[in-house]
Design a protein around this motif. Structure first.
Motif, PDB file in Angstrom:
ATOM      1  N   GLU A 121      64.633  43.389  95.818  1.00  0.00           N
ATOM      2  CA  GLU A 121      65.292  42.461  96.740  1.00  0.00           C
ATOM      3  C   GLU A 121      65.706  43.160  98.030  1.00  0.00           C
ATOM      4  N   SER A 143      58.573  44.582  93.544  1.00  0.00           N
ATOM      5  CA  SER A 143      59.166  43.454  94.278  1.00  0.00           C
ATOM      6  C   SER A 143      60.694  43.524  94.345  1.00  0.00           C
ATOM      7  N   PHE A 164      54.925  38.169  98.804  1.00  0.00           N
ATOM      8  CA  PHE A 164      56.186  38.901  98.977  1.00  0.00           C
ATOM      9  C   PHE A 164      56.812  38.687 100.364  1.00  0.00           C
ATOM     10  N   LYS A 165      56.102  37.987 101.238  1.00  0.00           N
ATOM     11  CA  LYS A 165      56.563  37.847 102.625  1.00  0.00           C
ATOM     12  C   LYS A 165      57.959  37.225 102.704  1.00  0.00           C
ATOM     13  N   LYS A 218      60.751  38.078 101.561  1.00  0.00           N
ATOM     14  CA  LYS A 218      61.658  38.137 100.411  1.00  0.00           C
ATOM     15  C   LYS A 218      62.621  39.319 100.466  1.00  0.00           C
ATOM     16  N   ALA A 219      62.139  40.507 100.844  1.00  0.00           N
ATOM     17  CA  ALA A 219      62.993  41.705 100.750  1.00  0.00           C
ATOM     18  C   ALA A 219      63.854  41.872 102.002  1.00  0.00           C
ATOM     19  N   GLN A 220      65.084  42.331 101.789  1.00  0.00           N
ATOM     20  CA  GLN A 220      65.947  42.716 102.903  1.00  0.00           C
ATOM     21  C   GLN A 220      65.683  44.178 103.260  1.00  0.00           C
ATOM     22  N   ASN A 224      55.028  32.708  87.361  1.00  0.00           N
ATOM     23  CA  ASN A 224      56.333  33.329  87.599  1.00  0.00           C
ATOM     24  C   ASN A 224      57.128  33.330  86.293  1.00  0.00           C
ATOM     25  N   SER A 243      62.397  41.282  91.547  1.00  0.00           N
ATOM     26  CA  SER A 243      63.482  40.366  91.918  1.00  0.00           C
ATOM     27  C   SER A 243      63.040  38.918  91.869  1.00  0.00           C
ATOM     28  N   ASP A 244      61.728  38.673  91.934  1.00  0.00           N
ATOM     29  CA  ASP A 244      61.228  37.300  92.047  1.00  0.00           C
ATOM     30  C   ASP A 244      60.275  36.904  90.922  1.00  0.00           C
TER      31      ASP A 244
END
Lengths: 326, 326
Positions: free
Chosen positions: B266, B264, B297-298, B300-302, A81, A162-163
């Motif tokens: 947000e 990825s 990625f689970k 994490k995103a809105q 990361n 974002s991550d």
């Protein structure tokens, strides 16, 4: 007025693989001044791994004139990361299954800035720093190896998301539903399941079993066919081998059409064992792309092979992250 | 010390659609101070179109205190190239089938900077300026209307790509090969062929024809079913209508998995008629995403619905491009 001398002319690159950890000290032109290596998996915990790394590094640091000559260190590692500088849950590293703050551990020991990202992102920064992407602001590197990875550059910046984990183009879904091949990630139909080394070997077995066509590949153990074998056979005009490259290139070319819809890059740059086959694989990729891409993108993107020397490319890529630290 | 007064408190937004061209003068909070409109297609050449636009604009410019109060103008238009400020080969515009330097034409007439991009990119800048993406650096807006469009923001910057045309996520391929539906772009299997207004109507006809299940939608002319009809029926618990949303949501959710692999984000922000159905469509999208996305990625995103008021959203989005001009 004279130009300021470069007081710190080198960076350290670490290509951290599941088997070997290769270190190099590199100058701004991409010349590797000194190199060393340790076995990644000989250490049960990360403290021992870092201790062994520092011992090995100290020797080559001294060779180039000491740590004062070194600006920073970059690490290319699995499940790295960029934002946190941690290796996160790397299934293939004995000491990397948790959250390991490896960048900070090296930085504390060496007293220089250290940044880390995955090997495909490192390759993208490497191409931008020393390779065929010098001067480009928008391009995608696709690495074809044990897995399929990617490093995406947009507006001259690597895309970390974002991550810190963006750029997983090996895991876009190419075949939806039950017909999709099982991928190492546990899902089905991923690009990686078709275009990684094991994906190409599986394609070879499938195509061989479906026909009676003679092929040089029939002389090999079907379980042990590599992309190098396919490449050699294809180079001799083997029909089955060329069919394998057609299939693989079609997957890659059609995937690139979706990637173009995303960020319309000026180039797709391919890296890894498979592209040693040159036009035998690049032509099927380009043909599938041209046949399938949206009209507005037709003829715009270049398809290039990595400009980094294969043997040292991963170390160069990792080292380039060091130059990138602000 | 006092803060500097804002000498130019407004921007002009132009939502240039195939039918109407809507102008608004907007302040930095997204309040529309004055608005006007002309018919886009009443003019055979672009000079006449710009003349009519300036005549209409002059009235509302005077209403807010004159051109000196206006910082810039932003235009959201089909086939708009941000870099060149040109509309390029827009099939639906009488006067836009060539290369039309519309940004420069308005800038020359008004004496202020003018920038232009497509409507989905405008929506993304609008969300970042006035909507639910305020403060976000990495997100994707997906517009669901006559077509399916997208605006992608990475590292706080809109992604225009190497040629100004990036962000065409309506045209990633969801169904490969012969089974893919024909898309308006001439290719098959695009996301847009399934999730645009006409795509949803086609799904409705297909699902209705495949079963005997009673449905409120059977009372309508199958050729005229809209996403609003489906939404109303689904809200009443209609099984077929919910099946249509399940199918549409699965396409969108699985597409978002591939988009996550890319950058990825947000948040995924949905805009357009279809998402007026709220949870009826958003839940199938989220469920398909969670079932299919890569583990890393689970969760994490809105998944958000646009924060811009539907009626004025396009003008707001266009105006936001004006604030973005450096």
């Amino acid at each position: 007025m004279n130009a300021q001398p470069i007081l710190k002319p080198y960076v350290i690159g670490l290509d951290l693989g599941g088997t070997n950890s290769v270190f190099g000290i590199v100058d701004s032109r991409g010349d590797i001044k000194a190199t060393t290596a340790i076995k990644t998996q000989s250490y049960q915990n990360v403290e021992d791994y870092v201790n062994a790394s520092i011992d090995a590094l100290q020797i080559i640091i001294d060779q180039v004139g000491g740590i004062d000559k070194i600006k920073a260190m970059g690490i290319g590692a699995p499940n790295a990361n960029y934002y946190s500088g941690c290796i996160e849950k790397a299934p293939n590293l004995v000491w990397g299954k948790g959250i390991v703050p490896l960048a900070k551990m090296f930085s504390d020991r060496l007293g220089i800035p250290v940044a880390m990202t995955n090997d495909a992102n490192a390759a993208a920064i490497g191409e931008m720093t020393y390779g065929v992407a010098r001067g480009m602001k928008n391009f995608i590197v696709i690495t074809l190896g044990t897995g399929v990875g990617s490093g995406i550059v947009i507006n001259g910046q690597l895309v970390y998301g974002s991550d810190g984990m963006a750029g997983e183009l090996g895991h876009v879904t190419m075949v939806r539903g039950k017909e999709g091949r099982l991928c190492g990630c546990g899902r089905t139909g991923c690009l990686e399941a078709y275009c990684s080394a094991t994906g190409v070997a599986r394609t070879a077995r499938e195509i061989l079993s479906k026909s009676e066509e003679p092929s040089l590949l029939r002389e090999l153990n079907p379980e042990e066919i590599t992309s190098l074998d396919v490449s050699i056979a294809a180079g001799k005009g083997d029909k089955i081998a060329n069919e394998i490259f057609e299939f693989t290139g079609k997957m890659l070319g059609e995937a690139c059409c979706d990637f173009a819809a995303f960020c319309s890059p000026e180039a797709f740059i391919f890296f890894g064992g498979l592209v040693k086959a040159g036009d035998l694989i690049m032509n099927p990729i380009k043909n599938a792309y041209n046949a399938h891409v949206q009209n507005i993108f037709k003829g715009k993107a270049q398809f290039l092979i990595s400009g980094l020397d294969g043997a040292s490319a991963a170390v160069l890529g990792a080292s380039a992250i060091g130059w990138d630290i602000q």
